[in-house]
Enzyme design. Structure first.
Site, PDB file in Angstrom:
ATOM      1  NE  ARG A  96       6.019  -6.681   8.792  1.00  0.00           N
ATOM      2  CZ  ARG A  96       5.944  -6.822   7.554  1.00  0.00           C
ATOM      3  NH1 ARG A  96       4.978  -7.385   6.854  1.00  0.00           N
ATOM      4  NH2 ARG A  96       6.222  -5.716   6.590  1.00  0.00           N
ATOM      5  CB  THR A 133       9.838   0.461   2.049  1.00  0.00           C
ATOM      6  OG1 THR A 133       8.973   0.533   3.091  1.00  0.00           O
ATOM      7  CG2 THR A 133      10.847   1.741   2.480  1.00  0.00           C
ATOM      8  CE  LYS A 137       2.671   4.629   5.165  1.00  0.00           C
ATOM      9  NZ  LYS A 137       2.531   3.846   6.632  1.00  0.00           N
ATOM     10  CG  ASP A 152     -10.089  12.163   1.274  1.00  0.00           C
ATOM     11  OD1 ASP A 152     -10.736  12.491   0.165  1.00  0.00           O
ATOM     12  OD2 ASP A 152     -10.669  11.253   1.886  1.00  0.00           O
ATOM     13  CG  ASP A 188       2.602   5.828   9.255  1.00  0.00           C
ATOM     14  OD1 ASP A 188       2.586   6.751   8.416  1.00  0.00           O
ATOM     15  OD2 ASP A 188       3.251   4.677   8.864  1.00  0.00           O
ATOM     16  CE  LYS A 247       5.148   2.966  11.148  1.00  0.00           C
ATOM     17  NZ  LYS A 247       3.727   2.645  10.680  1.00  0.00           N
TER      18      LYS A 247
END
Ligand code: C5P
Length: 245
Positions: A215, A123, A62, A65, A60, A33
């Site tokens: 991470r 999340t 996101k 607009d 990704d 990703k």
């Protein structure tokens, strides 16, 4: 994209750090990703390089607009021939339909249609943020389901949500919605800024279609070992889900 493989979120600013980590996975095909920080610093050249190395790419960004801007941006991004792209469901039905239009226009040219998925509630969002900042007097599950409903109305077949909401969305959609679940932690004590988290096993067990992990892998001293452990747990969770069905 191979559903059996976790998606590794390459949340790094420097491509040298990406290549350093990928060297440890030499020869393995991965689901990668690329998010805002990496794309804003290295752009489409890096996407091409990762694709040339044989990896599948979830870009990704996101998008959120006005409909015309999102449509035209989606048109350009689809030309990169990635496998998955994201928009925010909170941008509304018209914006999501425009995103699809842009994607489909370019997919006709490339012959490759990426999966377009809509982010519901991040999340990292808590119930108190939902109440106090977004001013929504509903539960997290209700809000996520509402955004999923909007996505379906716009003809979008997948959503990003927490594993904690997967079951609700699968029930709501009669198992039709594809669910992509970030917020995955082997060790729940180290959640960073994520709030609605689950283990890879739990995510598999509730029927998530894909998991996204950043991470825990990228900041580990041994990314390959952590990736393999996540993969094993994820497979075990998916097997438990299939058994129950
Ligand atoms: O490092 P960590 O595993 O928390 O990374 C999760 C990744 O998933 C990040 O790249 C983040 O942008 C992304 N994501 C998320 N929640 C969403 C949508 C995407 O955490 N709802």
């Amino acid at each position: 994209m191979d559903k059996n493989l976790p998606i590794i979120a390459l949340d790094m600013q420097e491509q040298e750090d990406v290549f350093k980590m990928l060297r440890a996975f030499e020869g393995e095909k991965l689901n990668l990703k690329v998010g805002m920080e990496l794309f804003f610093s290295h752009g489409s050249a890096l996407i091409k390089e990762l694709k040339a190395a044989g990896h599948d790419i979830f870009l990704d960004l996101k998008l959120h607009d006005i409909p015309t801007t999102v449509e035209r941006a989606m048109e350009v991004l689809t030309l990169l021939e990635v496998d998955m792209l994201t928009i925010h469901a909170s941008g509304g039905v018209e914006m999501m339909k425009s995103a699809r239009r842009g994607l489909e226009k370019s997919a006709q040219k490339t012959g490759k249609t990426p999966l377009l998925v809509a982010v519901t509630q991040l999340t990292s969002t808590t119930i108190s943020q939902l109440r106090d900042e977004q001013k929504l007097a509903v539960t997290m599950k209700e809000s996520v389901t509402h955004y999923a409903e909007l996505a379906v109305k716009a003809g979008i077949s997948g959503v990003v949500c927490s594993p904690q909401e997967v079951r609700t969305l699968k029930t709501y959609s009669n198992n039709k919605l594809i669910t992509i679940a970030p917020g995955i932690r082997l060790n729940k004590e180290n959640s960073h800024d994520q709030k609605r988290i689950a283990t890879p096993f739990e995510a598999g067990e509730v029927g998530s279609d894909f998991i996204v992990v950043g991470r825990p892998i990228t900041q580990s001293d041994n990314p390959v070992a952590v990736y393999n452990e996540i993969r094993q747990q994820w497979e075990a969770g998916m097997a438990a889900f299939k058994e129950r069905k």
